[in-house]
Structures are given as C-alpha cells and as structure tokens.
Design an enzyme around this catalytic site. Structure first.
Site, PDB file in Angstrom:
ATOM      1  N   GLU A  97       4.213 -10.252   3.622  1.00  0.00           N
ATOM      2  CA  GLU A  97       2.789 -10.489   3.896  1.00  0.00           C
ATOM      3  C   GLU A  97       2.512 -11.905   4.394  1.00  0.00           C
ATOM      4  O   GLU A  97       1.765 -12.666   3.797  1.00  0.00           O
ATOM      5  CB  GLU A  97       1.964 -10.191   2.636  1.00  0.00           C
ATOM      6  CG  GLU A  97       2.015  -8.718   2.264  1.00  0.00           C
ATOM      7  CD  GLU A  97       1.261  -8.382   0.993  1.00  0.00           C
ATOM      8  OE1 GLU A  97       0.581  -7.338   0.976  1.00  0.00           O
ATOM      9  OE2 GLU A  97       1.343  -9.142   0.018  1.00  0.00           O
TER      10      GLU A  97
ATOM     11  N   GLU B 258       6.319  -0.827  -0.021  1.00  0.00           N
ATOM     12  CA  GLU B 258       5.445  -0.716  -1.191  1.00  0.00           C
ATOM     13  C   GLU B 258       4.636   0.569  -1.045  1.00  0.00           C
ATOM     14  O   GLU B 258       4.082   0.836   0.023  1.00  0.00           O
ATOM     15  CB  GLU B 258       4.496  -1.906  -1.310  1.00  0.00           C
ATOM     16  CG  GLU B 258       5.180  -3.236  -1.567  1.00  0.00           C
ATOM     17  CD  GLU B 258       4.206  -4.412  -1.658  1.00  0.00           C
ATOM     18  OE1 GLU B 258       3.003  -4.172  -1.910  1.00  0.00           O
ATOM     19  OE2 GLU B 258       4.650  -5.561  -1.477  1.00  0.00           O
TER      20      GLU B 258
END
Length: 934
Positions: free
Chosen positions: A405, A481
């Site tokens: 991220e 994820e």
C-alpha cells in the site's frame, strides 16, 4: 536538518546484506544446528543498561544513572511510553524528510568480556531488528548507523581482550519511518536478537545456494547431508513441498568454519493457464497474513511462540503465509522451511499515510509519494536487497513482495529489477515478484511487467474474473488480502473458494490477518487504538485476527480450517466418493472414520482404508440404512492424522427434519381487557392483545416474547451499522392493528416501524394453544425491500434458565455464511459457555439451522429451522460497551428464536455482504412450536 532526517544517510559502516546463517566450529555442531553450541556465536540477549529520554537533545554526553531493561523488548511494553496504534495515518505531520522536533531516544548499554582468541578474530555485531534506526558505539568510539527496522544490520567491530562496552542509541523516528507506516502498534527499541559473531580470518561472507528438483548449486566446495545427518549425492532426491517439507543440509567449510544451510529441493513455475506449479503440480495458496505481535510484548516473539503459532496454522490447514508487511525474524522463515509453508516474503515498506496527507484520500500521481520520487530510490532498493539477500536460500519463499500500500512508481520497478537480476544469477528455480499496488494510476490497463503476479486486496471473485477477461492477462491472480477476519468472522471464505477452485489462474489468497493486536493498559486490561491517548488512531481495527491475541481459536478459525481442508466427500445410492484436495499427500496417510447419526445419536459407524493421490478421487461402497429421526439423520466422514487430530470432515444429510406432530386438545382462551388468559393442564399463560405478545408462561418468562430485529453489530458490520442506525432499527415499535380469538387461536395483524420512520415489516401472526401447554407460533409477513436489509428478524425473551440442549449447527457459533466449521448435531451448552470474548463486544453465539432447543421447562421446535441464541448479555449491553472487560451480565438469560440472522461477511475491510445472506426477504414465513416438557 538533523542527521536522522538525511535521506542519503541510510547506513553508515554497515556490512552489505548477506544470507542468514550461523557459522560453527565443527561439522557435528553444524549438523545439529544448535547455535548456542558454536564457538563463533554469542547471544547478547538479556539484561542491558537502559535510559529513556523524551527528547534526544536531553541526552547528556555521559550517562551515569542507568536503569535495566530486557533485550529484546519494546519501550512501549516496558513502561517507557504508552502504546500507540494507528493504521493509515502517520503519528506525526507528513513532511518528509522531517520528523517531530521532540524525538525520543532510548540508549542501551551492555558490557561483555572478550577472550584473547576472540579479540584476534574478525568480530561482527548483528542486530536482527531495531525500530527504526540505531547508532552503534563500541568502547566509546562511533561504529556506524543503520535504518530498516525489520531487517538485519551487521557491523564489523574491533574488540579488545577483556571488558568491552557496547552502546546503542535508538531514535523513535527518522526519515526512514516514512517507509514504515504499517497497520500495527508503533513500537520502538531493540526488539529482535542481538549477537556477536567472532570469526576466523578468511571466512566466507555470503552464500548463494541455488536449488531445484534436481539438486543444489553452489560455486565452491560443499557437502550435502540428508535429514538423518548422512552424506548424500542427491541421485534420488526427496522433494520439498508444504505438505511434505523434507530438508537437506548443505555445509560449506572454509577457514575453520562449517556453515550449514538447510535446503529443500523443489521446482517452481507458472503454467500457460496461470497456475502456480510446485514440482509440476498446480498448487493453491491457502494463506494468512502474519504480523509479529504479542499481546504483552509487542513485536517480540520467542522461537517457542513462533513454532506454536505455526503449528496452529498447520492444524487450520493453512499452507501459505504473507509476511505482512516486513521480513519476519530469520528463525520464522527457517521454521516455515521446516514445518512446510509457502511464503510471500515482503519488504519493509508501507507509505499508506501519504494518501491521507490531505482530506482527499487517494493514490494520486504526486511525487511526494516516495515511490514516485527519485531521491528515495536508494532507500527502496536497499530494502529489496535486505529482504532478498537474507532469505534467498530459503526454500519456503515462493514470492518476494516489494511492500504494501505505497502507490506505484519507478522505485518499485527498481526494486523488482534488483530481485530479478539477483535471481537470474542463481542456478536453479526462480521465485516470483509480487506487489499489489502495481495497479495504481493505470486504470483499465494490465498491471506492469515488473510484477509476475496480478495481486489485489478484497476483490470479489467476480472482479477477478472480470479483470482476467477484459485484459487477457495470463499471469496468476492472487488475493494478498481477503476475507477480513475482524471480530466475529470471517464469513465469506467458502464463497471465495467455490470460485477459486474452478479457475486455474486464481492461485489463492491470504486472509487478513492471523492474530488480534492488543496492548495492556495501566490496569493490565488488553486494549486497542484510542485506549492510550493517541493523537490519531483507528480504534479496534487492529483486532482483526483469525485467532485471538493469545492464539486461541474462534469460530472464524474453524471456518478457515473447514474451507481450506484437504478433503471433500459425497454419498449417493450406497457409494461414497472421497476427493483428495491435497496437492501431494495420499489419502492412505490418514485414518478415515464414518458415523451415521439420527437426532444426534450414533446408529452406525466404521472405519475406511482409502488410497488416492493428490487431486485424486476414490469411490467405495458404503451401504447405509437411513434411520428414522425427528430432526435429521446425517453421515459424517472424518479424516484424521495418524496422531488422532481431525484434519477434515464432511457431513452429508441423509434425511431432513420433520414438521412437528400436530398439537392435541385445545387450551381455553378467556379475554380479559387487554389480555387473553390461556389455561390448560397444569398451566396458565397470559397474552397481551394490545401489544401482540406472549407475556407469561407459568413462571418461565422474565420478559414478554417480542418480535425484534436488532442485534449488537459485529465488526464486519462497522459500515452497514450506520445505515441501520439511520433506519432506527435499534428503536423499533410494534403496532397491532387488529386481533381476533377463534377457539384456541389468537391471530393478529401488526407491523414493525422504527421511531420517526414508516413501517418496514407488516405481518400476520397466529398463536395456537393446546391443552398440554404447547404453543404453535406462525408468522407471515412482507418486508419492504426498499429499506436497508435487517440485522435479523425473530423473537426474543428472557428467562432464568441457563443450561440448554439444541440440535443444530454447533458446537461453535454458526451463521448462514460462517457454518462450515460446525456441523449438525445434538449439543449441550449454557449461556455462560456461549460467550465469545471479542475484544469489542458484538453479536455472537448464534446457532444456524437449529431444529430443536430445550431450555428448562420448554423446548422450541421447527422443521423449518431457526437460529438459536442463548446469552448472558442483553443486546443493548453488547452494543453499548467498548471493551469485553466492561460487560455486565444480565440478571436473566437472553434467548432469541430467529427466522433469519444476516450473515457475517467481511465488510469491515472488504466487499459488502452477499445478497443471499442478508435478511432482505420480501416474503417471510416462519413457524415453530413451544413445547412444554414433561
């Protein structure tokens, strides 16, 4: 600019990154691999002198008043600062390269005695993890400086014979802190092992061991030993995979050192269909994300604790781990080699908080993002090098991940080039390069070529298939994820895997995440974000584990075990088919048992000897007589390891529940004002005609039986609950429009409507009373599907009874989309046992598809089935309290007989709950009977 704000000062006098190993002074010691036995190794963990300063500028030139602290440890868990949790937001202004003016400092000191022999060797101080940076001094002289919290920093040092002083200064923040904005408690200190390597001159520095299914490759002299310690020529090698993790030991001898490297032989490639092939076999990654987190010790995990949690993962059928979002301890990677896991090994990079530098959040193209700024390239590539070089010889690593991220830019491409160049220099098989945010600022395009895997977070399977179809991308697709496990959950695993197993290019994913993150407050209670006075925090978003912080299991853990399990079974017309969902292990390595139950009682049982290779099937005759039952007959197949642990099970329904027999005889109903008095053999009930609810049943009820919709929102309902509160579903009123009494039946027309809102559910209800005390309850209604779906719909009441028996999904809690780890059976429980200690109180304890519930003097029976919930806590109590330790038990037991409870899902950080699991039924029919037990 202060020295630790200098972006070009990443390391000073730090050794280049190298493979992790421990040298030994004899071959025998090297093969045993007990590092404490080595004459060249000395662990420096233990008690150190320590001083903490709230500002680094307050540190005097000479410290005379020392305290004591254990190393490894974190300041925040040893009383020097309060814990601090934040997810995305930086805990200081986003103004790189600058950090706050008041920068705390921890100073560590240890004195060690060195022999003449050690002093004459080449000595290295090794720090496996210091957050976020350190300055090293030996005997008062400056040695060097290093950043990168979760990677090894190694310094060449000069030691004298006799006493030597090691002094380490650890700053709370430095410019590199901008690269470490991971979702966890922000801790500081020397949190991993520290040791001294005292090595002979002329020793090997780095080892680059290549391997594949054919053998080992090393540019030098070496020996190979099998798992029994016998030298081997590898003519008929045993291959490594996560199910059968066989390791050889490669020993390199030079300058009086014996360096062991444990290596598993395997191949890895990607098929034309996008499959991940291990030794030529298509493998799905049934994974979980793993942080280093301990409920009282912060980042510190012992070898025993790591081994224990990895063994729990094995029991849950997990075969893959993403090391979110940094390299773990070298010992963790070694354990993954030994125990058998496929590892996505991730660099220590996350810069998520740059997206929050203004209120308009997003992954924009601004060059303030470090990855899009050439001045940061050296720091990025350094982290790739420290990841790759340390773990390049570890068999378990199937992907090197560039970080998490952090937007996308040239610096990630540079990291990928470094890894790919280094992999290309090794003979043998190569690993894949992974980075999920590679898609950023590329709307509608394929992911860039510098990644080998198309990776996403929290995409639905439909979105994955859509990308594959629209782009024609042939690379494997991976959910790094998915299925956010926060609180009561996750609830959508089975739906993900139904699609993943059908599509070869979908190679699996990693559940977010392994364990809850918590920290103790001043009273010893385990808390989360906001409990410690943080300036910015994300509440209990850190309590998002598949297991609790102590690694104990919850229903979501068992859901993962069931969905990831290596077996499926089917029975039809006397034939049992068992599918081996292992990739490598044969079914003959397990014991199989079967049993037939009727209403929970075993009527027949036996064992089976089965044989089928990985991905194979076997069909055997299994003639069964289906027994009579009231609530259901089932065949259960149990697949067990040789030590007796159940690895998998399948339950097959043979016959369903029958409708309850018709009631006999009629009770007498007498209307008395707003009440109806119901009388029969040995009972008197009272029904409130004005409110449309049963109020008394002898002394059984401690509250009326009410039709309600509210429940304590789960963490996975953290978003939709705002709509529920906006609908005022927690403030619902019943309106009875009319009623009538005919014989032994009361019928009424009514609605449910929240305060200030129009009715959302209009219904007709009937209550039929029989002379033996039985009550048949039937409801037919219409839900306004223009409204937000309901938390639940059903009846609730309070009683003094605590213990109960039920036939339904158990023994753990079970919901429509989270029931695969449970099975249909007859179970005994109590209100106390039903409590699940989620850190933030929420809905729990429901049992899906219950056919029978006995609670004291009455049973609740339905051929249709219902969700049963028996709790010591009122819904309002669970919904209003912020922590588990704040809960106050109700005086009575709270009972729910629910037509439907909306499913669990994983929408705390994932897709919204699927329509089929929502209480959004336009037409509702619900019938059950209350039976007086004799």
């Amino acid at each position: 600019m202060r020295k630790y704000e200098d972006l070009k000062r990443i390391h000073e006098n730090v050794m280049p990154p190298r493979a992790h190993y421990i040298p030994y002074d004899t071959l025998e010691k090297a093969l045993r691999g007990e590092r404490e036995d080595s004459a060249y190794y000395r662990l420096l963990n233990g008690e150190w002198d320590f001083r903490y300063f709230a500002r680094d500028l307050d540190c005097p030139a000479e410290i005379t008043d020392w305290e004591k602290v254990q190393v490894p440890s974190c300041w925040q868990t040893t009383g020097y600062e309060r814990p601090y949790y934040t997810n995305v937001n930086y805990p200081y202004p986003v103004d790189p390269p600058y950090v706050p003016d008041d920068n705390p400092l921890g100073v560590y000191r240890k004195r060690i005695a060195v022999t003449d022999g050690e002093a004459g060797r080449e000595n290295y101080l090794v720090f496996e993890g210091v957050a976020p940076c350190l300055e090293l001094f030996v005997n008062g002289a400056y040695v060097g400086y290093s950043t990168v919290s979760h990677s090894t920093s190694e310094f060449r040092v000069d030691l004298k014979a006799g006493e030597n002083e090691i002094l380490v200064k650890v700053y709370k923040w430095c410019v590199s802190s901008y690269l470490e904005d991971q979702d966890f408690f922000r801790n500081n200190g020397i949190f991993r092992d520290v040791y001294l390597l005292s090595r002979p001159k002329g020793h090997v520095f780095d080892l680059n061991i290549g391997f594949d299914a054919k053998g080992v490759y090393y540019d030098g002299t070496y020996q190979v030993f099998d798992a029994q310690g016998k030298e081997t020529d590898l003519k008929n090698p045993v291959l490594w995979n996560a199910e059968q993790p066989y390791l050889y030991t490669v020993v390199v001898e030079q300058a009086g050192e014996f360096i062991p490297v444990r290596v598993g032989l395997r191949d890895q490639s990607v098929s034309e269909k996008g499959e991940l092939l291990i030794n030529g076999v298509s493998v799905k990654l049934k994974g979980v994300n793993h942080h280093d987190t301990h409920e009282r010790n912060g980042y510190v995990l012992t070898l025993e604790e790591m081994r224990k949690e990895l063994l729990v993962m094995k029991e849950l059928n997990i075969n893959a781990i993403r090391t979110s979002h940094y390299p773990p301890q070298p010992a963790f990677i070694a354990l993954c080699d030994e125990l058998g896991f496929y590892v996505v090994d991730e660099a220590d990079i996350e810069t998520h908080g740059f997206g929050n530098r203004t209120p308009e959040w997003g992954y924009d193209a601004d060059t303030i993002w470090p990855t899009r700024n050439a001045e940061w390239e050296e720091a990025f590539v350094d982290r790739a090098a420290r990841l790759y070089e340390r773990d390049k010889n570890n068999t378990c690593v199937v992907m090197f991940s560039l970080g998490n991220e952090s937007n996308c830019g040239d610096n990630f491409a540079a990291m990928s080039r470094y890894i790919k160049d280094r992999e290309g220099q090794r003979e043998g098989m190569g690993r894949l390069v992974h980075y999920e945010n590679a898609y950023c600022n590329r709307a509608g395009e394929k992911d860039p070529d510098f990644v080998d895997v198309v990776s996403r977070m929290y995409w639905t399977p439909d979105k994955m298939a859509q990308y594959h179809a629209q782009t024609g991308d042939k690379r494997p697709m991976f959910l790094c994820e998915y299925s956010h496990a926060m609180g009561n959950g996750p609830g959508d695993l089975a739906d993900y895997w139904e699609v993943m197993e059908r599509n070869s290019y979908m190679i699996g994913g990693c559940i977010w995440e392994w364990a809850d993150h918590v920290a103790p407050d001043e009273n010893g209670n385990l808390g989360y974000g906001g409990d410690f006075g943080e300036e910015t925090h994300d509440g209990n978003f850190c309590c998002d584990g598949l297991v609790f912080s102590d690694r104990s299991l919850k229903a979501g853990s068992l859901e993962a075990k069931a969905v990831y399990q290596p077996m499926a079974a089917f029975w039809e017309e006397g034939l049992l088919t068992v599918e081996n969902k292992n990739d490598f292990r044969n079914l003959d390595e397990y014991d199989f048992f079967w049993e037939v139950t009727a209403d929970g009682e075993v009527s027949a049982s036996g064992s089976l000897n089965l044989e089928a290779p990985g991905h194979g099937k076997v069909t055997v005759p299994l003639a069964l007589a289906v027994p009579e039952s009231s609530y259901g007959s089932y065949l259960r197949i149990s697949m067990r390891e040789k030590d007796g642990r159940e690895a998998a099970f399948s339950q097959i329904e043979l016959s369903g529940a029958k409708a309850p027999e018709a009631g006999r005889g009629s009770a007498k109903i007498t209307e008395q004002g707003e009440y109806a008095l119901i009388e029969g053999k040995d009972f008197t009930y009272r029904f409130n005609l004005h409110y449309g609810q049963l109020e008394t049943m002898n002394d059984y009820l401690k509250s009326p039986v009410r039709l309600t919709v509210w429940k304590a929102p789960t963490d996975n309902e953290r978003n939709v609950k705002n709509q529920w509160y906006d609908e005022n579903y927690n403030k619902v009123h019943t309106k009875v429009y009319e009623y009538k009494i005919e014989g032994n039946k009361i019928t009424l027309k009514a609605s449910l409507a929240p305060v200030s809102r129009s009715p959302f559910f209009r219904y007709e209800a009937s209550y039929t009373f029989f002379e033996d005390g039985r009550v048949d309850v039937e409801i037919d209604g219409n839900f306004d599907q223009k409204r937000t779906f309901l938390p639940r719909l059903g009846f609730e009441f309070r009683t003094a009874q605590k213990d109960f028996t039920y036939f339904g999904h158990g023994p753990c809690e079970a919901y429509a989309d989270m029931r695969h780890g449970s099975w249909m059976g007859m179970f005994e429980s109590s209100a106390e046992k039903e409590y699940v200690p989620y850190k933030k109180p929420q809905e729990h304890g429901s049992h899906y598809n219950t056919k029978y519930l006995r609670l004291g003097a009455y049973s609740f029976v339905s051929g249709q089935g219902f969700s049963a919930n028996v709790s010591e806590y009122a819904t309002e109590e669970l919904a209003s309290k912020a922590h588990d330790y704040e809960l106050v038990k109700d005086e009575f037991t709270n009972v729910r007989i629910d037509y439907k409870v909306s499913g669990i899902g994983s929408a705390s950080c994932g897709p919204q709950l699927m329509d089929r699991y929502r209480m959004n039924d336009g037409k509702v029919h619900f019938a059950f009977s209350i039976v007086a037990e004799k």
